[in-house]
Design an enzyme around this catalytic site. Sequence first.
Site, PDB file in Angstrom:
ATOM      1  CG  ASP A 104      55.259  41.373  20.488  1.00 42.97           C
ATOM      2  OD1 ASP A 104      55.069  40.355  19.869  1.00 42.97           O
ATOM      3  OD2 ASP A 104      55.721  41.104  21.632  1.00 42.97           O
ATOM      4  CB  ILE A 163      46.746  36.396  25.193  1.00 43.44           C
ATOM      5  CG1 ILE A 163      46.801  35.709  23.489  1.00 43.44           C
ATOM      6  CG2 ILE A 163      45.229  35.968  25.664  1.00 43.44           C
ATOM      7  CD1 ILE A 163      46.720  34.195  23.488  1.00 43.44           C
ATOM      8  CG  HIS A 164      47.541  41.885  27.841  1.00 43.50           C
ATOM      9  ND1 HIS A 164      48.335  41.978  28.719  1.00 43.50           N
ATOM     10  CD2 HIS A 164      48.338  41.728  26.721  1.00 43.50           C
ATOM     11  CE1 HIS A 164      49.697  42.270  28.137  1.00 43.50           C
ATOM     12  NE2 HIS A 164      49.358  41.800  26.820  1.00 43.50           N
ATOM     13  NE  ARG A 165      42.846  39.915  35.390  1.00 39.24           N
ATOM     14  CZ  ARG A 165      43.470  39.791  36.511  1.00 39.24           C
ATOM     15  NH1 ARG A 165      44.036  38.391  36.681  1.00 39.24           N
ATOM     16  NH2 ARG A 165      43.363  40.484  37.374  1.00 39.24           N
ATOM     17  CD  GLU A 190      44.135  35.283  37.121  1.00 34.82           C
ATOM     18  OE1 GLU A 190      44.548  35.085  36.013  1.00 34.82           O
ATOM     19  OE2 GLU A 190      43.988  36.542  37.327  1.00 34.82           O
TER      20      GLU A 190
END
Length: 490
Positions: A165, A168-170, A289
């Site tokens: 899979d 998108i992550h920070r 954010e």
Amino acid sequence: MLADIRSLRDAVEYLKTVPGEYAETDVAVKPHAEISGIYRYVGAGGTVKRPTKKGPAVMFNNVEGHEGARVLIGLLASRERVGMMLNEKPERLGFLLNEAVQNPVQPAVVASEKAVCQEVVHYADEEGFDIRKLLPAPTNTPEDAGPYITMGMCYASDPETGDSDITIHRLCLQTRDTISMYFVPGARHLGVFREKAERRGEPLPISISIGVDPAIEIAACFEPPTTPLGYNELSVAGAIRRQPVELAPCLTIPEKCIANAEYVIEGELIPDSYVREDMTTNSGKAMPEFPGYTGSANPSVPLIRVKAVTHRRNPIMQTCIGPSEEHVNMAGIPTEASIIQMVEKAMPGRLKNVYCHSSGGGKYMAIMQFEKKQPSDEGRQRQAALLAFAAFAELKHIILVDEDVDPFDLSDVIWALNTRYQGDVDTIFIPGVRCHPLDPTQRMEYNINLRDNGISCKTIFDCTVPFTQKARFERSKFLELDYKKWLPDL
């Protein structure tokens, strides 16, 4: 002209042909806060503090400390621009993605010699290796926890099933060879993979591809239940482009990466290894954010040990401002597709369109355009809203409008709110439901009656006309004609 796009560079070259959609500068710029500070004025939009506006994508060709590298910001910061690059009308993007989810085209693995992402290779065990020098990752503000990768396509596989899979992550650059990775609790498939690997005491191999086809960036933002565990969102991008996304084997880990990415980071999520997000700056803050506020630094986030960085020659680092219109489009358009899919199954032909508005960051608010075709459709509009909440748990507010109201024109929506809505009759409250922890009102400091942070009162604003009273609310009828006969240049 239809866009023929398979990579980030294809997207840039295409936008160069469209007036007003692309700009670049050779003036030296610092990655620390300046790039985002500039773009805030030029084209960030979204929930960014005013003054801001929608504007072109911007390429910075002269990034201090990173000779030969460029930084692109705002590629997806306009819904119209997203439509151009996906060859679809802006108001039809949700339908395009819904069709793509239901007709996936699985990715394909190509030979290593086709992997342009590996034109230049840096191994972590080489003398002088430092990801902070290799990657021109910007900070959004002067108080960020550190340089962030905001547009990294994180690719990993389930250690038990082998299913892969992409999300998108920070990602915050911490030391010469470590990156912290934030997971929204219970909301990402890679989080499940990481937890499985950690229970086994094993590292989880992970690749981070930066600078890719915008179809991949949009597709990567789908969430359950539309794309359940085991569904590889790269197949959505394949369906949009009508050909498989090409993957290549990584050089140092048993995982794959996007073959034509500008940068690829190869690494492993280390089991039982956590760090404070602001460990190098002690700022107490993370980064801006999507709701428009800067979040607190997380006291404990998983750690990636970097094994290698590969990239194309003269690479492009793609970045995004957290509260920008770019995030709105990446989060909101897949959400629209999820709502369309859920409602269409239950009541075909009633939902005409849906828009996840910028003011909700693409996550908190949806405007649903619903058509009542017969007396028994009265009340179904509210059922449709309940289905939307089920399709996307992070939604907080839904505004229902009739088919004669443009959901993409907020002035038209507010008109419906003012002329087709009574607060004590047309407001439906659903208290005590899980929503999203980044909303500062969804915390026990704000409401002592909440059972936990991230709990919310979801609300439906029904601005639709009762079916039996449609004649009373008919809008003024103007003459339909081709105005260009008189004003051809308008």
